[in-house]
Design an enzyme around this catalytic site. Structure first.
Site, PDB file in Angstrom:
ATOM      1  N   ASP A 264       0.898  -1.318  -0.037  1.00 47.29           N
ATOM      2  CA  ASP A 264       0.022   0.104  -0.058  1.00 47.29           C
ATOM      3  C   ASP A 264       0.652   1.231   0.090  1.00 47.29           C
ATOM      4  O   ASP A 264       1.504   1.509   0.981  1.00 47.29           O
ATOM      5  CB  ASP A 264      -0.893  -0.099   1.140  1.00 47.29           C
ATOM      6  CG  ASP A 264      -2.117   0.815   0.920  1.00 47.29           C
ATOM      7  OD1 ASP A 264      -1.904   1.995   0.735  1.00 47.29           O
ATOM      8  OD2 ASP A 264      -3.262   0.398   1.569  1.00 47.29           O
TER       9      ASP A 264
ATOM     10  N   HIS B 200      -7.962  -1.544  -9.198  1.00 45.90           N
ATOM     11  CA  HIS B 200      -7.532  -0.479  -8.191  1.00 45.90           C
ATOM     12  C   HIS B 200      -6.623   0.313  -8.906  1.00 45.90           C
ATOM     13  O   HIS B 200      -6.718   1.401  -8.808  1.00 45.90           O
ATOM     14  CB  HIS B 200      -7.558  -0.967  -6.832  1.00 45.90           C
ATOM     15  CG  HIS B 200      -7.106  -0.025  -6.079  1.00 45.90           C
ATOM     16  ND1 HIS B 200      -8.203   0.814  -5.371  1.00 45.90           N
ATOM     17  CD2 HIS B 200      -6.045   0.516  -5.462  1.00 45.90           C
ATOM     18  CE1 HIS B 200      -7.813   1.883  -4.470  1.00 45.90           C
ATOM     19  NE2 HIS B 200      -6.343   1.387  -4.566  1.00 45.90           N
TER      20      HIS B 200
END
Length: 408
Positions: A232, A323
């Protein structure tokens, strides 16, 4: 032998188990009595090597710490509302805000250097700062107290997004304090010290605690993993691009010299249903390999995703609804700095998503709109909290955060 009440130990007396139990209990009582009387001092043990907990980050400077500095393992986000008398004048409200910022500035400088705050009842808990940083931001109503003309256009609630299920418990506040450290005890003590010093001036609205990989468990600069197991923050800007994205430049104007903005989103993650998804489906939804973070079109984590790449059948290697595809900056100015922390709150878990950028409307909102329109990860994620803050410029020694923004 089985069935006997004694045990023979070579080189010792023959002692019953009852005797051993009674003797242990008596010894425990004697030890407790001795401890209470102060007659049994513990032997001092010298550490064999220096602890990284003594590492410090400077508080004073043109910009606040805790934004582009390397993120420590733990974070605590403290939301505050000012205590105001009904019908208080603008001058009175401004005085309260000034007192809050002065206390925060003095306390932050002390805590980040490993010292307790003034009148600290537990100063020993501050001696291990472990890269503690304290960063302060203001909501729209607080900046209006300073000067209505200074309120940037983006300092407001984000547009309504269809994927949001926002809970009031994690909403906007007037003041935000972000504390980050590699030591949870230091973090907790620092936050409590601030709350106690401000209790007559501000009330706590909410506290959000998060964690990343601990220092030493991963090489410095390694991208953190969220609770889905995904890396992330891989696409974060670096060097000159980082400077422009966070503090302005190339057409992006900061709201105040040395200041920036923070969008804080609390995103709940459905770990139970995510566990049912196989690895290929996970990679397809994200557009990256979970194993090493590389885009499906590349070999290494920091390879640029190629949205035009096709497989042998002519299909896109990276789905247009993945995403990665939806969050990828379409324009150079859309870059943002992601600084996320995982959270677990009882049976609920997710990501405290902190995004820093010079202009929320031009950088954060376009990305979020694309994610709202179509993002395969929306199947397993739900934003439940949202707030926007203007991060104050830093301050020099002898001054306090926001001083230059107050009318003379």
């Amino acid at each position: 032998m089985p069935g006997t009440d004694t045990a023979q130990i070579p080189g010792t007396r023959h002692t019953s188990r009852r005797g051993l139990l009674f003797g242990s209990a008596a010894a425990a009582v004697t030890a407790a009595a001795g401890f209470a009387a102060g007659s049994m001092p513990a032997e001092a043990v010298e550490p064999t090597e220096a602890l990284h907990g003594t590492d410090t980050v400077a508080f004073h400077g043109h910009r606040q710490p805790g934004i582009t500095t390397q993120a420590p393992a733990f974070a605590s986000f403290l939301a505050l509302d000012l205590i105001q008398e009904p019908g208080a004048s603008t001058a009175a409200r401004r005085d309260v805000l000034a007192r809050v910022l002065k206390i925060l500035s003095d306390d932050a400088a002390r805590l980040m250097s490993g010292r307790g705050v003034l009148a600290d009842t537990q100063p020993e808990m501050a001696t291990n700062p472990a890269r503690l940083t304290i960063t302060v931001g203001l909501g729209q109503s607080a900046v209006q107290i300073l000067d209505p003309a200074r309120v940037p256009g983006w300092l407001k609630d984000l547009p309504a997004f269809s994927i949001d299920k926002l809970e009031k418990a994690w909403g906007q506040s007037e003041v935000l304090v972000q504390l980050c450290s590699d030591d949870q005890i230091t973090l907790h003590h620092g936050r409590r010290a601030l709350e106690k010093d401000l209790r007559t001036l501000a009330t706590t609205v909410w506290i959000q605690n998060g964690f990343r990989h601990s220092r030493g468990s991963m090489p410095e600069g390694t991208t953190m993993r969220n609770l889905f197991g995904q890396k992330d923050g891989t696409a974060n800007p670096v060097e000159g691009m980082l400077e422009q994205a966070v503090f302005g430049g190339a057409g992006l104007e900061p709201w105040a010299e040395g200041g920036t903005s923070l969008v804080l989103r609390r995103i709940e993650m459905d770990l139970e249903t995510w566990d049912e998804v196989d690895r290929p489906a996970r990679d397809f939804s994200l557009g990256r390999r979970q194993s090493d973070g590389a885009p499906l079109s590349g070999q290494h984590e920091f390879d640029s995703p190629d949205l035009r790449a096709r497989d042998d059948s002519g299909f896109p290697v990276i789905s247009a609804d993945s995403h990665v595809s939806r969050s990828l900056a379409r324009e150079a100015h859309e870059k943002i700095l992601r600084r996320g922390y995982n959270y677990v709150d009882g049976s609920r878990a997710g990501l405290i998503f902190a995004a820093y950028q010079a202009d929320v409307d031009r950088q954060f909102v376009p990305i979020q709109q694309r994610l709202d329109e179509a993002d395969l990860l929306n199947e397993w994620t739900t934003p439940i909290g949202s707030a926007v803050y203007a991060i104050l410029p830093g301050c020099r020694e002898g001054s306090f955060l926001g001083r230059e923004l107050f009318p003379d």
